[in-house]
Every structure is written in C-alpha cells, then in structure tokens.
Design a protein around this motif. Structure first.
Motif, PDB file in Angstrom:
ATOM      1  N   ALA A 234      13.503   2.713  -4.308  1.00  0.00           N
ATOM      2  CA  ALA A 234      12.869   4.011  -4.067  1.00  0.00           C
ATOM      3  C   ALA A 234      11.399   3.777  -3.795  1.00  0.00           C
ATOM      4  O   ALA A 234      10.798   2.808  -4.281  1.00  0.00           O
ATOM      5  N   THR A 235      10.805   4.695  -3.028  1.00  0.00           N
ATOM      6  CA  THR A 235       9.414   4.518  -2.597  1.00  0.00           C
ATOM      7  C   THR A 235       8.596   5.775  -2.808  1.00  0.00           C
ATOM      8  O   THR A 235       9.077   6.887  -2.551  1.00  0.00           O
ATOM      9  N   GLU A 236       7.365   5.591  -3.266  1.00  0.00           N
ATOM     10  CA  GLU A 236       6.361   6.662  -3.302  1.00  0.00           C
ATOM     11  C   GLU A 236       5.247   6.272  -2.346  1.00  0.00           C
ATOM     12  O   GLU A 236       4.695   5.159  -2.430  1.00  0.00           O
ATOM     13  N   ALA A 237       4.916   7.164  -1.408  1.00  0.00           N
ATOM     14  CA  ALA A 237       3.896   6.880  -0.405  1.00  0.00           C
ATOM     15  C   ALA A 237       2.851   7.985  -0.397  1.00  0.00           C
ATOM     16  O   ALA A 237       3.181   9.168  -0.444  1.00  0.00           O
ATOM     17  N   SER A 238       1.585   7.581  -0.366  1.00  0.00           N
ATOM     18  CA  SER A 238       0.476   8.525  -0.310  1.00  0.00           C
ATOM     19  C   SER A 238      -0.703   7.835   0.353  1.00  0.00           C
ATOM     20  O   SER A 238      -0.592   6.689   0.816  1.00  0.00           O
ATOM     21  N   ALA A 239      -1.838   8.518   0.366  1.00  0.00           N
ATOM     22  CA  ALA A 239      -3.041   7.915   0.934  1.00  0.00           C
ATOM     23  C   ALA A 239      -3.476   6.680   0.149  1.00  0.00           C
ATOM     24  O   ALA A 239      -4.238   5.843   0.645  1.00  0.00           O
ATOM     25  N   ASP A 240      -2.979   6.538  -1.086  1.00  0.00           N
ATOM     26  CA  ASP A 240      -3.300   5.376  -1.921  1.00  0.00           C
ATOM     27  C   ASP A 240      -2.428   4.173  -1.621  1.00  0.00           C
ATOM     28  O   ASP A 240      -2.607   3.112  -2.223  1.00  0.00           O
ATOM     29  N   GLY A 241      -1.461   4.325  -0.722  1.00  0.00           N
ATOM     30  CA  GLY A 241      -0.608   3.205  -0.357  1.00  0.00           C
ATOM     31  C   GLY A 241       0.859   3.478  -0.608  1.00  0.00           C
ATOM     32  O   GLY A 241       1.250   4.579  -0.995  1.00  0.00           O
ATOM     33  N   ILE A 242       1.661   2.454  -0.385  1.00  0.00           N
ATOM     34  CA  ILE A 242       3.116   2.563  -0.537  1.00  0.00           C
ATOM     35  C   ILE A 242       3.554   1.732  -1.733  1.00  0.00           C
ATOM     36  O   ILE A 242       3.210   0.553  -1.845  1.00  0.00           O
ATOM     37  N   LEU A 243       4.333   2.359  -2.619  1.00  0.00           N
ATOM     38  CA  LEU A 243       4.815   1.710  -3.836  1.00  0.00           C
ATOM     39  C   LEU A 243       6.334   1.790  -3.854  1.00  0.00           C
ATOM     40  O   LEU A 243       6.907   2.871  -3.723  1.00  0.00           O
ATOM     41  N   THR A 244       6.984   0.646  -4.004  1.00  0.00           N
ATOM     42  CA  THR A 244       8.449   0.592  -3.998  1.00  0.00           C
ATOM     43  C   THR A 244       8.963  -0.082  -5.260  1.00  0.00           C
ATOM     44  O   THR A 244       8.430  -1.115  -5.671  1.00  0.00           O
ATOM     45  N   ARG A 245       9.994   0.523  -5.869  1.00  0.00           N
ATOM     46  CA  ARG A 245      10.624  -0.041  -7.060  1.00  0.00           C
ATOM     47  C   ARG A 245      12.136   0.098  -6.965  1.00  0.00           C
ATOM     48  O   ARG A 245      12.645   1.002  -6.299  1.00  0.00           O
ATOM     49  N   THR A 246      12.824  -0.795  -7.649  1.00  0.00           N
ATOM     50  CA  THR A 246      14.294  -0.772  -7.660  1.00  0.00           C
ATOM     51  C   THR A 246      14.782  -0.177  -8.977  1.00  0.00           C
ATOM     52  O   THR A 246      14.312  -0.574 -10.044  1.00  0.00           O
TER      53      THR A 246
END
Length: 297
Positions: A234-246
C-alpha cells in the motif's frame, strides 16, 4: 466555528446483510454458510472503527423513520456515535447493502443507497446552517466522506466554503462509484483513499502497483492519496513524497469493510500524532486484523 466533535462521518449508514461461506464460490453456487444483519455502510464502518480507537464520530446521513431506521439509529447510539444530526426521512426507507462472500473473496454485492441519494443536501444542513458549521464559520476538524452521495452533491462539497477549513478524507464506497470522486481531483482539497481498481477507474489508467497509482492521483490533482492493493503493498503519496509498506500476511476470512477499516485506522493514528510511516503501518495492521476475523463485526 470551534470544533465540538472528534470527526464527522458523512455518507451511508444502513443495514448490511452479508452471507459468508467457507467454500469457494462461483456464479450459481448454492452452499452452506452464515447470514448476518449488522449496521453497515461506508460512513458507518468508518465510524465503528473510529470508536474502537477512542474517537467519538458524529454521523451525517439519511435514515428512514421506519422500524428498521429506529433500530439502526438506536444501534449507532449504543455503539458510541452521535446521532443527533442524522436526517430522518418520513417518506424514504432505510437503506440496505447485501453481499455474498466465499473463501475466494467477494462474489457479488448490491448497495441500495437510494434514500441517501434522494435526501441529497438535506443531510448537510447541520454543517452548512449550524450547529456544526456554516459557510461563514466552517467546521475545522476532520471529515470522513464516502462516495455514496450523488455526483452533484460531491461536486458541491469539493468547492463549498463550508468545507474549506476541514481535513477532508474521501473514499469512493465501491469501484462502481470511483469516478464520482473526480471533483476532488479538480479542486484538490481532499485526501483520497482508494484500492488499486478504484484508482485505475478514477485515473482511467491500468495500474499494476499502488505506488504508480498514488503518484498518478497526485499528478491529477489530489492533495494526498492512499492506495491499497489487498495483501500487496500500500502507498501513501503527498507533497512530502511517496511511502510504500507491505501489510502483514494473514488468512482472509472476510473482505467487506476492510478498506473502511484501513481508512479509519489511518485517520485515528494521525489524530493521535503518528507520523506518516507509523500511521500507514497502523492502518495496514488494523485492516489485516479485520480481514483475519480477529476484530468484532
């Protein structure tokens, strides 16, 4: 306006009628299982999870003044939700959702949210004309909104001054309603929660992973996007960047409500001060626990 509630949950609150079987199913299957009727709907599922995490949600929805509606409102109150601002219709029946789930996942579902759609902007009266807020003194707390509202009403919310100061979190309710969230890309004032299929429909592109989907949603105008993909990353994306975790691997025993649980757990984690990585991790753990059947229905 001073925020007097932890969070508003706007959208579908109805009865879930769900049949579950431990057998693999296909079209035409006739198998043994269990049938339950429980309070449900996207806004309700989110609210129930928020209560488990210590928050008190206020419901804005439409519920009929029939016997099923009275029972539903009572159930919401007993679960710890504020029901004082629900629009109760004299001539619209209480909505329902019906689903069939097998060992191989969701087989079919029908969402009958026609009363919510027919009520329209009436459910927002406490938020636009008081006591929860107004266009001149807008509500300034978090709002969880689902896509069971009409396209016209979602368009109004996406640009209304009454929502201008809110921390607006939006989910589409189902893949079939994903494109209703287009106004929130055009006006860029919301955090969007979607699964991979919903993101593909909204962006009109086929994605193979959550990171590319979340990145596209940002490019299309979302303020922030969270994209899930079942047991995959799953991914969270914003102006602070892209963060992905399983997410943690679990045995899946149910699927209806998993996305709502993820969204609510993420909101609750951030409300308690969790950073991006911690909030995403807590949300994935909560969703995994839910689909494994280890949390109450």
């Amino acid at each position: 306006m001073t925020n007097t509630t932890d969070i508003l949950c706007i959208g579908s609150v109805l009865w879930d009628v769900i049949g579950r079987s431990a057998s693999h199913m296909r079209q035409g299957s006739d198998v043994p299982g269990r049938i339950t009727r429980l309070p449900g709907g996207v806004a309700m599922n989110i609210a129930m999870t928020l209560v488990r995490f210590g928050m008190k949600p206020t419901l804005l929805t439409a519920i009929g003044r029939d016997a099923e509606g009275d029972e539903l409102v009572h159930s919401c109150s007993m679960l710890g939700m504020d029901t004082d601002h629900i629009y109760r219709s004299e001539d619209l029946p209480t909505d329902r959702y019906m689903a069939v789930e097998g060992a191989n996942g969701l087989i079919a579902a029908i969402a009958d949210a026609h009363s919510l759609e027919a009520a329209g902007a009436k459910i927002l009266h406490p938020l636009i004309h008081g006591p929860l807020g107004s266009e001149n003194s807008p509500f300034d707390g978090p709002i969880a909104l689902d896509g069971n509202l009409t396209i016209a009403l979602l368009e109004e919310i996406a640009q209304s001054p009454a929502f201008g100061r809110a921390d607006l979190r939006v989910a589409p309710a189902s893949p079939g309603k994903a494109e209703r969230l287009l106004p929130f890309l055009q006006h860029g004032r919301a955090t969007l929660y979607l699964n991979l299929e919903e993101a593909s429909l909204l962006c009109q592109r086929e994605f193979t992973d959550s990171a590319s989907a979340a990145d596209c949603l940002l490019e299309r105008g979302a303020r922030r996007a969270l994209v899930t993909d079942g047991g995959n990353s799953a991914t969270e994306a914003s102006a602070d960047g892209i963060l992905t975790r399983t997410p943690p691997p679990v045995l899946v025993t149910r699927v209806t409500g998993a996305g709502d649980t993820f969204m609510a757990a993420h909101i609750a984690a951030e409300a308690k001060g969790a950073d991006r990585d911690e909030a995403l991790g807590r949300a994935l753990n909560a969703a995994a626990t839910y689909v494994s059947g280890d949390t109450p229905l």
